[in-house]
Enzyme design. Structure first.
Site, short mmCIF file in Angstrom:
data_model
loop_
_atom_site.label_atom_id
_atom_site.label_comp_id
_atom_site.label_asym_id
_atom_site.label_seq_id
_atom_site.Cartn_x
_atom_site.Cartn_y
_atom_site.Cartn_z
N ASN A 1 0.60 -0.95 -0.22
CA ASN A 1 0.28 0.06 0.18
C ASN A 1 0.59 0.97 0.31
OD1 ASN A 1 1.16 0.11 3.09
ND2 ASN A 1 -1.12 0.02 3.44
N GLY B 1 15.92 2.68 24.02
CA GLY B 1 16.19 3.52 23.51
C GLY B 1 14.90 3.88 23.61
N ASN C 1 18.44 -6.96 13.58
CA ASN C 1 17.43 -5.78 12.76
C ASN C 1 19.01 -5.62 12.32
OD1 ASN C 1 17.88 -5.22 16.07
ND2 ASN C 1 17.92 -3.27 15.17
N TYR D 1 4.94 -5.31 18.29
CA TYR D 1 4.96 -5.14 18.19
C TYR D 1 5.54 -6.65 17.94
CZ TYR D 1 8.62 -6.19 14.04
OH TYR D 1 9.50 -6.64 12.72
P1 NAD Z 1 9.46 -1.54 5.53
O1 NAD Z 1 8.07 -0.44 6.84
O2 NAD Z 1 10.40 -0.56 4.95
O3 NAD Z 1 8.82 -2.27 4.73
C1 NAD Z 1 7.29 -3.11 5.08
C2 NAD Z 1 6.27 -2.86 3.58
O4 NAD Z 1 5.10 -3.11 3.44
C3 NAD Z 1 6.34 -0.80 3.28
O5 NAD Z 1 6.81 -1.28 1.79
C4 NAD Z 1 4.45 -0.67 3.73
O6 NAD Z 1 4.14 -0.06 2.70
C5 NAD Z 1 3.73 -2.51 3.42
N1 NAD Z 1 3.08 -1.91 4.48
C6 NAD Z 1 2.63 -1.60 5.66
N2 NAD Z 1 1.36 -2.32 5.66
C7 NAD Z 1 0.87 -2.44 4.85
C8 NAD Z 1 -0.60 -2.61 4.22
N3 NAD Z 1 -1.43 -3.37 5.61
N4 NAD Z 1 -0.74 -3.28 3.10
C9 NAD Z 1 0.43 -3.62 2.58
N5 NAD Z 1 1.15 -3.48 2.45
C10 NAD Z 1 1.42 -2.88 3.47
O7 NAD Z 1 10.25 -2.65 6.73
P2 NAD Z 1 11.34 -3.18 6.07
O8 NAD Z 1 12.50 -2.86 7.08
O9 NAD Z 1 11.73 -3.67 4.93
O10 NAD Z 1 10.82 -4.95 7.01
C11 NAD Z 1 10.23 -5.82 6.83
C12 NAD Z 1 9.54 -7.02 7.66
O11 NAD Z 1 10.57 -7.35 8.02
C13 NAD Z 1 8.33 -6.62 8.34
O12 NAD Z 1 7.58 -7.21 8.81
C14 NAD Z 1 9.75 -6.20 9.59
O13 NAD Z 1 8.56 -6.40 9.94
C15 NAD Z 1 10.11 -7.18 9.37
N6 NAD Z 1 11.63 -7.39 10.63
C16 NAD Z 1 12.02 -5.72 9.80
C17 NAD Z 1 13.65 -5.73 10.45
C18 NAD Z 1 14.45 -4.54 10.43
O14 NAD Z 1 15.24 -4.79 10.94
N7 NAD Z 1 14.00 -3.81 9.28
C19 NAD Z 1 13.62 -6.69 11.65
C20 NAD Z 1 13.26 -8.18 11.70
C21 NAD Z 1 11.70 -8.17 11.12
#
Ligand code: NAD
Length: 311
Positions: free
Chosen positions: A31, A270, A173, A144
């Site tokens: 989205n 943090g 992370n 979360y």
């Molecule tokens: P991000 O926010 O860049 O990516 C999430 C994506 O999901 C975004 O593009 C957002 O637009 C989309 N999105 C969110 N809600 C939505 C919905 N209701 N419908 C359609 N699209 C939707 O985050 P990221 O850092 O790339 O994380 C990706 C995944 O990895 C997530 O599930 C996050 O919880 C998990 N994660 C990330 C990290 C990190 O360090 N970045 C660590 C552990 C887990």
């Protein structure tokens, strides 16, 4: 294979899409609440690639969009942990209900394979470190983390009841180019605004493993291709961990700044819900034959240099 990637326009999702596009057709369902179309721009005109700008909470649209795919990589979630603390239903909707919608759409479309982006936050403040996958009881300290643990539970139940298979990756992370949140992103932004002073949330001693984003995407695909249980669960991380002060030091060095005054908001976390010390056991991925290219400190250095080059 035909892959359906929720959140495929996000930070990690878009790197995953770059790799999956080498292996088959890809549909991105996002989205754009947190992701950016420019992250998947290079694929938009390719044959076999499709982008659907829609919300996972729209179950009707999701069901129709998922038709005729072979595997779902479920990456979408609210990645802003602090926001989830302020608005207490964000992780319920974007984490738990969205994951239910993904699973229900898979069930109705007879899609049997799901790969899930989970997190080390499901362990909460674990008493055993490095924390292995089978550590319990898992008691997350953020909404979360709670939503991800609930997502894992739903996935396990759908697998058992409807003959599905899952690959659950609990990420460390993740850090690297296209990042839109996290310590590195935050510090670079602050230093560009004021190169003389850097405010650090907490006491700077929070210590976690940092995984380079391309290693993360590569590890997910490797685990998906090399394990075959009903529910396959892996800690996806790297060797070592890095404290927040070191991240600040590396960024200051790479931007080539001198005499930056570091000031701390204080306290060991943090923000509320932040797990200050994370160390987890990644031997299961290693035994399967996968290892990341970068250690935690190496990933931070690589991420900072790439981020400063490309943004
Ligand atoms: P991000 O926010 O860049 O990516 C999430 C994506 O999901 C975004 O593009 C957002 O637009 C989309 N999105 C969110 N809600 C939505 C919905 N209701 N419908 C359609 N699209 C939707 O985050 P990221 O850092 O790339 O994380 C990706 C995944 O990895 C997530 O599930 C996050 O919880 C998990 N994660 C990330 C990290 C990190 O360090 N970045 C660590 C552990 C887990």
């Amino acid at each position: 294979m035909k892959f359906f990637v929720t959140g495929g326009a996000g930070f990690i999702g878009s790197h995953l899409v770059d790799m999956l596009a080498e292996k088959g057709d890809v549909t991105v369902y996002d989205n754009l609440s947190l992701g950016k179309k420019e992250f998947i721009e290079s694929h938009l005109s390719k044959k076999g690639f499709k982008f659907i700008k829609e919300d996972l909470l729209n179950l009707g649209k999701l069901k129709v969009s998922m038709k005729d795919h072979d595997a779902v990589f479920h990456m979408a979630a609210n990645s802003d942990i602090a926001l989830g603390t302020m608005n207490t239903d964000v992780d319920l909707k974007q984490g738990i209900i969205a994951t239910y919608n993904v699973l229900e759409s898979m069930r109705l479309n007879n899609i049997k394979k799901i790969v899930f982006a989970s997190t080390s936050a499901v362990y909460g403040e674990a008493e055993i470190m490095p924390t292995p996958e089978n550590y319990g009881a898992k008691l997350p300290i953020s909404l979360y983390g709670a939503s991800k643990l609930a997502g894992e539970g739903l996935i396990s139940a759908f697998c058992h009841l409807y003959g599905m298979q899952s690959w659950i990756f609990r990420f460390a992370n993740v850090i690297g180019e296209r990042s839109t949140h996290g310590a590195m992103y935050d510090f670079v932004k602050k230093l560009r605004k004021n190169p003389k002073e850097l405010q650090i949330l907490g006491d700077g001693h929070q210590r976690k493993p940092y995984l380079y984003v391309k290693d993360c995407a590569d590890g997910m695909i490797f685990g998906f291709e090399h394990s075959d249980k009903e529910v396959n669960i892996f800690n996806l991380g790297c060797d070592g961990n890095t404290d927040v002060n070191t991240i600040a030091k590396i960024i200051i060095e790479e931007i080539k700044l001198n005499n930056v005054r570091l000031c701390y908001t204080g306290g060991k976390r943090g923000w509320p819900g932040d797990v200050a010390l994370v160390a987890y056991d990644t031997s299961k991925m290693k035994k399967m034959g996968w290892k990341p290219r970068f250690t935690s400190d190496g990933a931070v250095r690589k991420a900072v240099t790439e981020y400063l080059k490309h943004g």
